[in-house]
Design an enzyme around this catalytic site. Structure first.
Site, PDB file in Angstrom:
ATOM      1  N   HIS A 164       4.395   2.821   1.284  1.00 28.58           N
ATOM      2  CA  HIS A 164       3.091   3.229   1.828  1.00 28.58           C
ATOM      3  C   HIS A 164       3.340   4.074   3.133  1.00 28.58           C
ATOM      4  O   HIS A 164       2.394   4.904   3.500  1.00 28.58           O
ATOM      5  CB  HIS A 164       2.388   2.064   1.899  1.00 28.58           C
ATOM      6  CG  HIS A 164       0.874   2.326   1.703  1.00 28.58           C
ATOM      7  ND1 HIS A 164       0.513   3.665   2.205  1.00 28.58           N
ATOM      8  CD2 HIS A 164      -0.276   1.676   1.490  1.00 28.58           C
ATOM      9  CE1 HIS A 164      -1.036   3.637   2.058  1.00 28.58           C
ATOM     10  NE2 HIS A 164      -1.266   2.424   1.690  1.00 28.58           N
ATOM     11  N   ASP A 393      -2.109  13.305 -16.561  1.00 36.24           N
ATOM     12  CA  ASP A 393      -1.786  13.644 -17.915  1.00 36.24           C
ATOM     13  C   ASP A 393      -0.641  13.935 -18.111  1.00 36.24           C
ATOM     14  O   ASP A 393      -0.154  15.318 -17.807  1.00 36.24           O
ATOM     15  CB  ASP A 393      -3.101  14.517 -18.563  1.00 36.24           C
ATOM     16  CG  ASP A 393      -2.919  14.657 -19.964  1.00 36.24           C
ATOM     17  OD1 ASP A 393      -1.973  14.183 -20.630  1.00 36.24           O
ATOM     18  OD2 ASP A 393      -3.848  15.816 -20.468  1.00 36.24           O
TER      19      ASP A 393
END
Length: 446
Positions: A164, A393
């Protein structure tokens, strides 16, 4: 509405291989000392985890694991710090990135379980641990970890863990969408990765114009005057409850508030006000106690000049709506709470963010992540709806579910709706004793 205990999902996973995937071309071998103070906060010395769930992949592509692995190697050439290691500086005060080119850890796994048996599409448990490879530490380990798990039904779960300190949610989603573009056969990335942490350097000397108490006692930090100490609550005593709000339900909630305020109100503002009230009631916060709603604000466009498109570092500031008493939130109108949230959003501007960067240069209230605990008077809301994880995708369609790898770090979460539905999924994480009260309040408010 669903409620699930926070015990981990026990999925029988067989690890097939675990390898390092380096950038496909030679990358600079250097040490980056310029992580911004927004990157280097103690609160962010954790991993940012996501799970992407796909169905019927085996019917569409022969070797999806190789497709993802090869695309990952290519995209790491543009985001080569993610192929390195995060380490402490010699004085131990800050972090640096050693760009070693070692690569990301890539784990291929399989399970004889089906997605329906796991109920991963319906249950929002805090951690599907076997689907997300992690280390106990976040320093001196791979800054990026992929785990691709194939299911007996032909489904696929891609679990990804980012340091992070190197990227925020939007930056992580940008990277994954880049990997997906290359996997689909695109010749180049539609958005090129931008490092440029130097644009968020503190003033020299540091100039602080605001108090910045959100960093001293943020929604994850202990308030010594707290009426209730959640820091002693064990993970097994926490439960998760999720609520799906349809588009029609949202409109019914928003319309009277919009009419009363005579201005546009966003879904985030209205649902945050609703969550603020419900959680405050559920935890039994004394009505005379000061309470706050804390939420992330993407400041990429708020800064002057705006950050470059493709900037993948941490560019989120903690917006903070304050109420002098819980009474105002519990018994006041939702419209009043929405106004406080609007005011907090408007206060996040270039001057405020630059001041916070200088503040963090001068004062670091905590030394290690274990110092950080939950303050019950502060309701923290995280909104995943527009980050872009639900658009990743790889060539076999968008995920039917995109969700965090764990929920314990955030009391309130907003997620995109399930596929083919319109609305918002709200997720709450609370002690079991408070969850029954919250569910009652949510039903009344809805």
């Amino acid at each position: 509405m669903e409620k699930e205990c926070c015990s981990q999902v026990q999925v029988p996973v067989n690890v097939i291989s675990s390898i390092m995937v380096p950038p496909s071309r030679p990358s600079p071998k250097t040490i980056l000392y310029d992580l911004s103070n927004l990157d280097d906060q103690i609160l962010l010395r954790i991993t940012f985890d996501s799970l992407l769930v796909y169905t019927n992949v085996s019917q569409k592509v022969q070797n999806p694991v190789k497709v993802i692995r090869d695309a990952l190697s290519e995209v790491l050439t543009y985001s080569y710090p993610l192929a390195g290691r995060v380490k402490k500086t010699p004085d131990g005060r800050k972090l640096q990135v050693e760009c070693t080119g070692e690569g990301a850890l890539f784990v291929e796994a399989a399970t004889d379980t089906t997605l329906s048996e796991l109920s991963i599409l319906e249950d929002l448990k805090h951690s599907c641990a076997p689907l997300l490879h992690q280390f106990a530490e976040v320093e001196e380990v791979p800054a990026l970890i992929f785990q691709v798990t194939r299911f007996k039904c032909g489904g696929l779960v891609v679990g990804v863990s980012f340091s992070h300190n190197l990227c925020d949610g939007r930056g992580a989603a940008q990277f994954l969408n880049g990997v997906a573009e290359i996997a689909r056969g695109e010749a180049k990335l539609s958005i090129e990765a931008v490092w440029q942490r130097e644009v968020l350097k503190p003033h020299q000397p540091p100039i602080v114009h605001f108090q910045h108490d959100e960093f001293l006692e943020s929604g994850f930090l202990v308030n010594p005057n707290s009426a209730i100490q959640l820091g002693t609550v064990k993970a097994e005593d926490l439960v998760i409850s999720s609520f799906f709000l349809s588009a029609d339900a949202l409109q019914r909630i928003k319309q009277p508030i919009t009419e009363e305020l005579e201005e546009h109100c966003t879904t985030f503002e209205v649902l945050s006000a609703l969550a603020w009230r419900a959680r405050t009631i559920a935890l039994g916060i004394p009505l005379n106690a000061a309470v706050r709603l804390i939420f992330g604000v993407d400041v990429r466009k708020a800064l002057k000049p705006p950050l470059a498109e493709g900037y993948y570092g941490n560019a989120v500031y903690l917006g903070c709506a304050r109420s002098a008493t819980a009474q105002e939130v519990v018994n006041g109108s939702l419209s009043r709470a929405v106004k406080m949230i609007k005011k907090a959003k408007l206060s996040v501007n270039d001057e405020c963010v630059r001041s916070s960067i200088s503040f963090l240069e001068m004062k670091r209230p905590f030394q290690k992540i274990t110092d950080v605990q939950i303050c019950p008077e502060d309701t923290y809301v995280s909104d995943w709806r527009w980050l872009g994880f639900n658009e990743v995708d790889f060539g076999w369609g968008e995920p039917i579910l995109a969700r965090p790898g764990k929920f314990l770090g955030c009391p309130v979460l907003m997620l995109p709706p399930p596929k083919n539905k319109s609305g918002v999924m709200m997720v709450f994480c609370l002690p079991s004793s408070a969850m029954k009260v919250l569910e009652t309040e949510m039903h009344c408010l809805l």
